[in-house]
Scaffold this motif. Sequence first.
Motif, PDB file in Angstrom:
ATOM      1  N   LEU A  73      -2.818  16.433   1.589  1.00  0.00           N
ATOM      2  CA  LEU A  73      -3.605  15.278   1.139  1.00  0.00           C
ATOM      3  C   LEU A  73      -4.863  15.157   1.991  1.00  0.00           C
ATOM      4  O   LEU A  73      -4.772  14.937   3.194  1.00  0.00           O
ATOM      5  N   ALA A  74      -6.010  15.332   1.367  1.00  0.00           N
ATOM      6  CA  ALA A  74      -7.283  15.136   2.082  1.00  0.00           C
ATOM      7  C   ALA A  74      -7.572  13.636   2.140  1.00  0.00           C
ATOM      8  O   ALA A  74      -7.160  12.880   1.253  1.00  0.00           O
ATOM      9  N   LEU A  75      -8.297  13.205   3.154  1.00  0.00           N
ATOM     10  CA  LEU A  75      -8.433  11.769   3.390  1.00  0.00           C
ATOM     11  C   LEU A  75      -9.787  11.413   3.979  1.00  0.00           C
ATOM     12  O   LEU A  75     -10.283  12.081   4.893  1.00  0.00           O
ATOM     13  N   ILE A  76     -10.388  10.348   3.438  1.00  0.00           N
ATOM     14  CA  ILE A  76     -11.600   9.752   4.010  1.00  0.00           C
ATOM     15  C   ILE A  76     -11.381   8.242   4.077  1.00  0.00           C
ATOM     16  O   ILE A  76     -10.939   7.627   3.101  1.00  0.00           O
ATOM     17  N   GLY A  77     -11.682   7.646   5.223  1.00  0.00           N
ATOM     18  CA  GLY A  77     -11.565   6.200   5.372  1.00  0.00           C
ATOM     19  C   GLY A  77     -12.929   5.536   5.418  1.00  0.00           C
ATOM     20  O   GLY A  77     -13.864   6.046   6.031  1.00  0.00           O
ATOM     21  N   ILE A  78     -13.048   4.398   4.738  1.00  0.00           N
ATOM     22  CA  ILE A  78     -14.264   3.591   4.867  1.00  0.00           C
ATOM     23  C   ILE A  78     -14.001   2.576   5.967  1.00  0.00           C
ATOM     24  O   ILE A  78     -13.069   1.778   5.878  1.00  0.00           O
ATOM     25  N   ASP A  79     -14.811   2.607   6.995  1.00  0.00           N
ATOM     26  CA  ASP A  79     -14.694   1.894   8.282  1.00  0.00           C
ATOM     27  C   ASP A  79     -14.334   2.947   9.334  1.00  0.00           C
ATOM     28  O   ASP A  79     -13.319   3.652   9.197  1.00  0.00           O
ATOM     29  N   TYR A  82       2.317   6.431   6.083  1.00  0.00           N
ATOM     30  CA  TYR A  82       3.021   7.083   4.974  1.00  0.00           C
ATOM     31  C   TYR A  82       3.046   8.595   5.170  1.00  0.00           C
ATOM     32  O   TYR A  82       4.086   9.249   4.986  1.00  0.00           O
ATOM     33  N   VAL A  83       1.903   9.169   5.542  1.00  0.00           N
ATOM     34  CA  VAL A  83       1.801  10.614   5.754  1.00  0.00           C
ATOM     35  C   VAL A  83       2.799  11.078   6.812  1.00  0.00           C
ATOM     36  O   VAL A  83       3.477  12.099   6.656  1.00  0.00           O
ATOM     37  N   LYS A  84       2.917  10.291   7.885  1.00  0.00           N
ATOM     38  CA  LYS A  84       3.848  10.655   8.950  1.00  0.00           C
ATOM     39  C   LYS A  84       5.295  10.563   8.472  1.00  0.00           C
ATOM     40  O   LYS A  84       6.115  11.463   8.732  1.00  0.00           O
ATOM     41  N   GLN A  85       5.621   9.471   7.766  1.00  0.00           N
ATOM     42  CA  GLN A  85       6.994   9.270   7.293  1.00  0.00           C
ATOM     43  C   GLN A  85       7.411  10.359   6.297  1.00  0.00           C
ATOM     44  O   GLN A  85       8.559  10.812   6.295  1.00  0.00           O
ATOM     45  N   GLN A  86       6.467  10.784   5.453  1.00  0.00           N
ATOM     46  CA  GLN A  86       6.770  11.783   4.428  1.00  0.00           C
ATOM     47  C   GLN A  86       6.554  13.210   4.925  1.00  0.00           C
ATOM     48  O   GLN A  86       6.724  14.164   4.163  1.00  0.00           O
ATOM     49  N   ILE A 101       0.822  -1.217   0.000  1.00  0.00           N
ATOM     50  CA  ILE A 101       0.000   0.000   0.000  1.00  0.00           C
ATOM     51  C   ILE A 101       0.853   1.263   0.000  1.00  0.00           C
ATOM     52  O   ILE A 101       0.607   2.192  -0.772  1.00  0.00           O
ATOM     53  N   GLN A 102       1.881   1.303   0.838  1.00  0.00           N
ATOM     54  CA  GLN A 102       2.699   2.514   0.901  1.00  0.00           C
ATOM     55  C   GLN A 102       3.461   2.743  -0.403  1.00  0.00           C
ATOM     56  O   GLN A 102       3.600   3.884  -0.865  1.00  0.00           O
ATOM     57  N   ALA A 103       3.926   1.657  -1.021  1.00  0.00           N
ATOM     58  CA  ALA A 103       4.615   1.789  -2.315  1.00  0.00           C
ATOM     59  C   ALA A 103       3.645   2.276  -3.384  1.00  0.00           C
ATOM     60  O   ALA A 103       3.994   3.114  -4.233  1.00  0.00           O
ATOM     61  N   ALA A 104       2.414   1.772  -3.351  1.00  0.00           N
ATOM     62  CA  ALA A 104       1.394   2.190  -4.319  1.00  0.00           C
ATOM     63  C   ALA A 104       1.044   3.658  -4.129  1.00  0.00           C
ATOM     64  O   ALA A 104       0.862   4.401  -5.106  1.00  0.00           O
ATOM     65  N   LEU A 105       0.994   4.081  -2.875  1.00  0.00           N
ATOM     66  CA  LEU A 105       0.705   5.481  -2.567  1.00  0.00           C
ATOM     67  C   LEU A 105       1.847   6.374  -3.056  1.00  0.00           C
ATOM     68  O   LEU A 105       1.619   7.458  -3.618  1.00  0.00           O
ATOM     69  N   ASP A 106       3.074   5.911  -2.869  1.00  0.00           N
ATOM     70  CA  ASP A 106       4.248   6.657  -3.317  1.00  0.00           C
ATOM     71  C   ASP A 106       4.213   6.852  -4.833  1.00  0.00           C
ATOM     72  O   ASP A 106       4.460   7.944  -5.353  1.00  0.00           O
ATOM     73  N   GLU A 107       3.837   5.766  -5.520  1.00  0.00           N
ATOM     74  CA  GLU A 107       3.739   5.831  -6.987  1.00  0.00           C
ATOM     75  C   GLU A 107       2.616   6.780  -7.408  1.00  0.00           C
ATOM     76  O   GLU A 107       2.788   7.615  -8.305  1.00  0.00           O
ATOM     77  N   MET A 108       1.471   6.657  -6.753  1.00  0.00           N
ATOM     78  CA  MET A 108       0.310   7.487  -7.084  1.00  0.00           C
ATOM     79  C   MET A 108       0.630   8.971  -6.965  1.00  0.00           C
ATOM     80  O   MET A 108       0.231   9.785  -7.799  1.00  0.00           O
ATOM     81  N   LEU A 109       1.389   9.339  -5.925  1.00  0.00           N
ATOM     82  CA  LEU A 109       1.673  10.744  -5.656  1.00  0.00           C
ATOM     83  C   LEU A 109       2.912  11.252  -6.384  1.00  0.00           C
ATOM     84  O   LEU A 109       3.252  12.435  -6.298  1.00  0.00           O
TER      85      LEU A 109
END
Length: 334
Positions: free
Chosen positions: A270-276, A258-262, A227-235
């Motif tokens: 980055l705006a964020l909404i979580g399902i759950d 990821y947000v904390k590390q970066q 997930i973090q690698a995919a997020l890195d690629e996406m951004l």
Amino acid sequence: MKKVTIADVAAHANVSKSTVSQYLNERYDYMGEATKAKVKQAIEELGYQPNFVARSLKQKSTKTIGVIVANILHTFSTEVSRAIEDVCNEEGFHTIVCNADDDPDKEKKYIEMLRAKQVDGLIVFPTGNNRDLYRKMVEESYPIILLDRWFSDIEIPAVMLENELASKLAVEHFVDRGYQKIGLITTSILEHITPRQERVNGFEKGMAEHNLPIPDHFVQSVAKERIQAALDEMLSYTDRPDAIIAGNDLVLTEILKYVKQQQLTIPEDLALIGIDDVPYASFYTPAITTVAQPTFKMGKMSAELLLKKILNKTVDASTNEIRFQPTLMVRDSV
């Protein structure tokens, strides 16, 4: 050491064996308080342990159900399991919870193990495989309820969320706040896991309703470890999303790491909404906007449906697919 029997308890309490049996089965209708107290005291003093195996053979019921969750790490799984246990406990049923890890082989082994232990019924978060095993249980009229996921081609009652609506609510909220470049990350949909696929479908429909484009890299469905690698690629793209929907609680956790590390800032970077609606969402800084599932209601419903099946009560055909409505919990991450 000699095993203590019902006869020993009866002799110690100076009552009949049938009175002890009635006490053990909680049939107190014609039993006085003094008699109950004597039997209870005798059981405690002698250290009597009921033979549940013998009782199960006699009653043709173990008063036990099995629950096979897809992944016990999901907040949804633990909350739903708790609700199931509460309902079963009230009805005098025990609950055995097994964790399949979204592994079809583990799922199959647990189903076979629980049935070998003669549990009275099953509540399962199915992986999407083992269809022949499920068809066989339907043919045998074995009591089973599906939770969170379902088979469109096998008639087993299923309790689920309106998953497409969950994604649409998130898209709608982002759009209302002025966002147009919206991405989605889910765990892998290779096995066609119902909620994951439906949430992707709902996202695509929600974006289409607002005539918003979805570049290929705006949607990522990968294993938790990626997930973090995919997020890195996406951004990394120039044309990158400025708002992301986390498809479930595990994805949300990885995004926050990821947000904390970066050293990114929510919602400015980055705006964020979580399902759950995870427990920490309301007190994380900033508080995370989520789309909540009514987990306890869903668990309660699945347990009630299963117990109706076990006790040979009629389960209405319309209950083959029960959908619960999601709720948008507006906080500060958008």
